[in-house]
Motif scaffolding. Structure first.
Motif, PDB file in Angstrom:
ATOM      1  N   TYR A  10       0.842  -1.184   0.000  1.00 18.13           N
ATOM      2  CA  TYR A  10       0.000   0.000   0.000  1.00 18.13           C
ATOM      3  C   TYR A  10       0.886   1.246   0.000  1.00 18.13           C
ATOM      4  CZ  TYR A  10      -3.780  -3.167   1.271  1.00 18.13           C
ATOM      5  OH  TYR A  10      -4.691  -4.192   1.285  1.00 18.13           O
ATOM      6  N   TYR A  11       0.649   2.100  -0.983  1.00 15.98           N
ATOM      7  CA  TYR A  11       1.451   3.315  -1.094  1.00 15.98           C
ATOM      8  C   TYR A  11       0.545   4.469  -1.498  1.00 15.98           C
ATOM      9  CZ  TYR A  11       1.281   1.486  -5.838  1.00 15.98           C
ATOM     10  OH  TYR A  11       0.860   0.955  -7.035  1.00 15.98           O
ATOM     11  N   PRO A  12       0.823   5.667  -0.993  1.00 20.79           N
ATOM     12  CA  PRO A  12      -0.029   6.821  -1.311  1.00 20.79           C
ATOM     13  C   PRO A  12       0.194   7.263  -2.752  1.00 20.79           C
ATOM     14  CG  PRO A  12       1.865   7.518  -0.035  1.00 20.79           C
ATOM     15  CD  PRO A  12       1.923   6.023  -0.077  1.00 20.79           C
ATOM     16  N   PRO A  13      -0.807   7.889  -3.346  1.00 23.78           N
ATOM     17  CA  PRO A  13      -0.653   8.328  -4.736  1.00 23.78           C
ATOM     18  C   PRO A  13       0.195   9.587  -4.828  1.00 23.78           C
ATOM     19  CG  PRO A  13      -2.784   8.989  -3.905  1.00 23.78           C
ATOM     20  CD  PRO A  13      -2.140   8.193  -2.811  1.00 23.78           C
ATOM     21  N   THR A  14       0.820   9.736  -5.967  1.00 17.40           N
ATOM     22  CA  THR A  14       1.540  10.964  -6.280  1.00 17.40           C
ATOM     23  C   THR A  14       0.878  11.704  -7.424  1.00 17.40           C
ATOM     24  OG1 THR A  14       2.998   9.742  -7.778  1.00 17.40           O
ATOM     25  CG2 THR A  14       3.722   9.981  -5.496  1.00 17.40           C
ATOM     26  N   GLU A  15      -0.150  11.089  -8.007  1.00 21.60           N
ATOM     27  CA  GLU A  15      -0.832  11.708  -9.144  1.00 21.60           C
ATOM     28  C   GLU A  15      -2.254  11.174  -9.221  1.00 21.60           C
ATOM     29  OE1 GLU A  15      -0.222  12.183 -14.001  1.00 21.60           O
ATOM     30  OE2 GLU A  15       1.062  10.856 -12.811  1.00 21.60           O
ATOM     31  N   VAL A  16      -3.199  12.061  -9.563  1.00 23.41           N
ATOM     32  CA  VAL A  16      -4.607  11.700  -9.728  1.00 23.41           C
ATOM     33  C   VAL A  16      -5.023  12.063 -11.141  1.00 23.41           C
ATOM     34  CG1 VAL A  16      -6.972  12.120  -8.980  1.00 23.41           C
ATOM     35  CG2 VAL A  16      -5.145  11.964  -7.290  1.00 23.41           C
ATOM     36  N   ASN A  17      -5.640  11.133 -11.832  1.00 25.63           N
ATOM     37  CA  ASN A  17      -6.095  11.353 -13.204  1.00 25.63           C
ATOM     38  C   ASN A  17      -7.604  11.206 -13.268  1.00 25.63           C
ATOM     39  OD1 ASN A  17      -3.477  11.676 -14.319  1.00 25.63           O
ATOM     40  ND2 ASN A  17      -3.198   9.459 -14.309  1.00 25.63           N
ATOM     41  N   ILE A  18      -8.248  12.123 -13.982  1.00 24.03           N
ATOM     42  CA  ILE A  18      -9.688  12.055 -14.223  1.00 24.03           C
ATOM     43  C   ILE A  18      -9.904  12.235 -15.719  1.00 24.03           C
ATOM     44  CG2 ILE A  18      -9.918  14.507 -13.654  1.00 24.03           C
ATOM     45  CD1 ILE A  18     -12.804  13.908 -12.781  1.00 24.03           C
ATOM     46  N   TRP A  19     -10.793  11.440 -16.289  1.00 24.71           N
ATOM     47  CA  TRP A  19     -11.013  11.495 -17.719  1.00 24.71           C
ATOM     48  C   TRP A  19     -12.462  11.122 -18.039  1.00 24.71           C
ATOM     49  CZ3 TRP A  19      -8.833   7.510 -15.145  1.00 24.71           C
ATOM     50  CH2 TRP A  19      -9.354   6.239 -15.378  1.00 24.71           C
ATOM     51  N   VAL A  20     -12.850  11.417 -19.294  1.00 22.63           N
ATOM     52  CA  VAL A  20     -14.191  11.071 -19.774  1.00 22.63           C
ATOM     53  C   VAL A  20     -14.144   9.646 -20.308  1.00 22.63           C
ATOM     54  CG1 VAL A  20     -16.019  11.611 -21.413  1.00 22.63           C
ATOM     55  CG2 VAL A  20     -14.723  13.472 -20.324  1.00 22.63           C
ATOM     56  N   GLU A  21     -14.863   8.772 -19.653  1.00 22.13           N
ATOM     57  CA  GLU A  21     -14.905   7.377 -20.079  1.00 22.13           C
ATOM     58  C   GLU A  21     -15.799   7.201 -21.304  1.00 22.13           C
ATOM     59  OE1 GLU A  21     -14.043   3.296 -20.004  1.00 22.13           O
ATOM     60  OE2 GLU A  21     -13.089   4.993 -18.976  1.00 22.13           O
ATOM     61  N   SER A  22     -16.945   7.896 -21.301  1.00 19.08           N
ATOM     62  CA  SER A  22     -17.837   7.856 -22.455  1.00 19.08           C
ATOM     63  C   SER A  22     -18.693   9.129 -22.433  1.00 19.08           C
ATOM     64  CB  SER A  22     -18.724   6.609 -22.427  1.00 19.08           C
ATOM     65  OG  SER A  22     -19.654   6.679 -21.353  1.00 19.08           O
ATOM     66  N   PRO A  23     -19.091   9.594 -23.621  1.00 26.40           N
ATOM     67  CA  PRO A  23     -18.814   9.001 -24.930  1.00 26.40           C
ATOM     68  C   PRO A  23     -17.382   9.290 -25.382  1.00 26.40           C
ATOM     69  CG  PRO A  23     -20.048  11.023 -25.183  1.00 26.40           C
ATOM     70  CD  PRO A  23     -19.943  10.795 -23.712  1.00 26.40           C
ATOM     71  N   LYS A  24     -16.891   8.455 -26.273  1.00 20.06           N
ATOM     72  CA  LYS A  24     -15.572   8.674 -26.830  1.00 20.06           C
ATOM     73  C   LYS A  24     -15.655   9.797 -27.866  1.00 20.06           C
ATOM     74  CE  LYS A  24     -13.790   5.307 -24.460  1.00 20.06           C
ATOM     75  NZ  LYS A  24     -12.899   5.598 -23.315  1.00 20.06           N
ATOM     76  N   GLY A  25     -14.712  10.661 -27.860  1.00 22.17           N
ATOM     77  CA  GLY A  25     -14.733  11.769 -28.803  1.00 22.17           C
ATOM     78  C   GLY A  25     -15.481  12.961 -28.229  1.00 22.17           C
ATOM     79  N   LYS A  26     -16.083  13.738 -29.126  1.00 21.94           N
ATOM     80  CA  LYS A  26     -16.775  14.950 -28.710  1.00 21.94           C
ATOM     81  C   LYS A  26     -18.105  14.621 -28.040  1.00 21.94           C
ATOM     82  CE  LYS A  26     -14.714  17.770 -32.389  1.00 21.94           C
ATOM     83  NZ  LYS A  26     -13.861  18.561 -31.475  1.00 21.94           N
TER      84      LYS A  26
END
Length: 673
Positions: free
Chosen positions: A319-335
């Protein structure tokens, strides 16, 4: 020798006096030493002691055992004793040679060899075997004398040993060796002189341990732990001598390092004398250890060699603490466009079990405590910055990441002028269509599902009645499929009515009732009136069409007549003429009657033919006696039949002549029957 002489020799000036006499016998040297000690009283008798200098011989060397005899402090006795031995000859020589150690696996048979030489031969030799107890004392286990040999009773070896003597080799055989037999054994050779010599061999017993078992810690290990955490344990059982355990991390051995690596071992001695060893590994882990492979290596001994066994490899959860957090759009793909379902996902490069993940929309404040957010039917207001926050519940430290979401939109199409437009005939038609969008748009105009123009402007320089109608403006976004909007515009063209069709129409009919149709274009919608050439007004039903009006009139006619359709509006009128010619209807319909008569005649002919055939058959049966009791006893099966004796009689209603037809179709006169 007188007593005075003995007393004069009793005292000497030195504390000790050693008198050695050497003789040569059979090319071997022996020394006889007599030690006289000061103040030792004269004695008429003396005792002789034989001492054995016990030491382990080296390979290839013999052991010489000098014989030391203690005599009374009297010179005459010593001289006499020397003379006696000189008369008898020198002492016998005994030599023993043995291996330093003998190695054997537990359960096997061990053979310990004692090589010896003596001047007296086997006939005067006694062989004895001993083993050394933990208190360093000897315990005899076998005794072989010239006339008798046997294993000592009530020893651990009583039922498991035997002695094989061949020439100058005495081999002690120990069967079913156990780890408790890991002892030092002594071979003693005695002669009648009596002379004796001994040798020693260490019996080393080996037992291979079981395959090592390794167990990883069930719970995860945190990199934030201050002290070394348990990684796993390794155990091996029933080995001898004691096995050794070494821990490895990614093929690199681990050594005890203060505050970093700690190794603790425990040794258990089983009732069988075998050793079981358990080792526990503790260390401070790092993030890289999540992919590390740990295992233990067991080193153990066998006769003449050292062997190694490697355990299975284990992996631990770090178990190790994060050094980076990522958030993204899973769907819809594209615009993304309005109306879509938006799904956001959030992850970090840590794996702390006790943590809280939150996704929040900064514009609206909407948030969820999860690593996934789903919003349905999104609008442009749902666009903006979304932030994902990871917080450890142990120390409440936070780390965040964000992403920007753009929701594309396309507003409803707007046509100018709105809804409808009216232009005069031959005037210019102008209209425009627009739709507000976050992306580039394409605009097309359709009329009756046919493309009439491209672009946001619709223009017709000289409007006609064909120009009038419903127009549709369609706005699309080429970059995104399904992003589309539309609007409609009704175009009206003002002008004098136009009646569709020729100005004069000829109509011929047999019917007494006729339907006339008159369609006219124009705006405002023209009014249609029906009149006849004799001045009568006809009532008719009028309906409006897309570009004008339509009227249908139904009336009875008795003779030829002219009917006029008059279409008029504010800008003028138009008239069309219908010339109706009434054709006289025949009394009979030739086609229908001919068809009916033909059908009846065919039925009558078929019926006559059927009756004629039936009459012929009955007549034939009558002639042959098949009916009315004639020749009823004739054998039908033996009668020969001919095609010529079956006839059909046909009679006409107008003549008495009868024609007989044979079966073969030939005519026959009545007298030919």
């Amino acid at each position: 020798m007188t007593r005075a002489e003995r007393l004069s020799l009793q005292r000497v000036s030195a504390p000790f006096c050693i008198i050695c006499l050497s003789t040569l016998r059979r090319h071997s040297s022996l020394s006889l030493c007599t030690v006289f000690q000061e103040d030792q009283f004269l004695s008429d008798s003396f005792h002789t002691h034989t001492h054995t200098h016990a030491h382990t011989p080296q390979h290839g060397h013999l052991q010489h055992r000098p014989i030391v005899m203690a005599l009374p402090d009297t010179a005459p006795l010593l001289v006499g004793l020397l003379l006696i031995f000189h008369a008898l000859g020198a002492w016998a020589i005994v030599e023993v040679n043995m291996e330093d150690k003998v190695e054997v696996m537990a359960g096997d048979t061990a053979q310990i060899t004692c090589m010896f030489t003596t001047d007296e031969g086997l006939g005067g030799t006694t062989i004895q075997w001993f083993y050394v107890l933990p208190n360093k004392k000897r315990q005899r286990i076998y005794n072989k004398e010239p006339m008798h040999e046997a294993a000592e009773q009530n020893t651990p070896f009583t039922d498991r040993i035997s002695l094989n003597v061949t020439g100058t080799a005495a081999v002690l055989v120990i069967r079913d060796v156990g780890v408790k037999d890991n002892l030092e054994f002594i071979c003693v050779i005695k002669t009648i002189t009596p002379e004796e010599a001994e040798g020693r061999t260490q019996l080393q017993v080996f037992k291979s341990p079981t395959f090592p078992t390794i167990e990883a810690v069930e719970t995860g290990v945190s990199v934030n732990e201050e002290d070394p955490s348990k990684i796993g344990s390794c155990s091996v059982k029933n080995g001898y001598p004691k096995p050794n355990i070494t821990w490895y991390r990614n093929n690199m051995p681990l050594r005890i390092t203060p505050d970093e690596v700690d190794l603790k071992s425990s040794i258990t001695t089983e009732s069988s004398g075998l050793y079981s060893v358990q080792s526990e590994l503790r260390m401070k882990v790092k993030k890289e250890d999540k992919d590390a492979k740990f295992y233990c290596e067991v080193l153990y001994f066998v006769p003449g060699a050292t062997k190694m066994t490697e355990s299975q490899h284990i992996n631990i959860t770090v178990y190790y603490p994060p050094t980076e957090v990522n958030i993204w759009v899973e769907s819809p793909k594209g615009k993304i466009k309005e109306g879509d379902t938006l799904e956001l996902r959030c992850e970090n490069n840590g794996n702390y079990p006790s943590s809280i993940t939150t996704i929040k929309h900064q514009n609206s404040g909407y948030f969820v405590e999860n690593n996934k957010m789903v919003q349905t039917n999104v609008t442009r207001l749902d666009g903006g910055v979304y932030e994902c926050t990871f917080m450890e519940t142990d120390n409440f430290e936070e780390i965040s990441g964000s992403t920007k979401v753009l929701v594309n939109y396309l507003e409803s199409a707007v046509i100018t002028p709105k809804d409808s437009i009216t232009v005069m005939e031959e005037e210019e038609l102008k209209a425009s269509c627009n739709a507000l969008s976050s992306l580039q748009t394409d605009i097309t105009w359709f009329k009756n599902e046919k493309l009439v123009s491209k672009g946001n402007s619709l223009s017709v320089k000289s409007a006609t009645f064909e120009t009038a109608g419903m127009y549709k403006c369609v706005v699309t976004v080429p970059e995104m499929e399904g992003m589309k909007t539309s609007s409609t515009l009704q175009v009206n063209v003002k002008g004098s009515p136009q009646i569709l069709g020729p100005g004069v129409q000829e109509v011929e009919t047999y019917e007494t009732t006729v339907n006339l149709n008159c369609s006219a274009r124009g705006f405002p919608a023209p009014t249609i009136m029906w009149t006849t050439s004799d001045g009568k007004n006809l009532n008719a039903l009028q309906t409006e069409t897309e570009d004008g009006a339509q009227s249908v009139v139904t009336f009875k006619i008795t003779s030829s007549v002219k009917v006029f359709c008059n279409a008029s509006n504010d800008f003028g009128s138009k008239v069309v003429e219908f010339n109706i010619k009434a054709i006289q209807t025949p009394t009979k319909s030739p086609n229908i009657k001919k068809e009916s008569k033909g059908f009846v005649i065919a039925i009558i002919i078929i019926a006559i033919l059927l009756l004629a055939i039936l009459g012929s058959v009955l007549y034939f049966l009558y002639k042959k006696g098949r009916i009315c009791g004639r020749s009823g006893k004739q054998d039908f099966s033996k009668r020969k039949s001919s095609k010529d004796n079956i006839v059909v009689e046909m009679k006409s209603d107008n003549t008495e002549e009868a024609i007989l037809l044979g079966v073969n179709g030939e005519k026959q006169q009545p007298n030919d029957q």
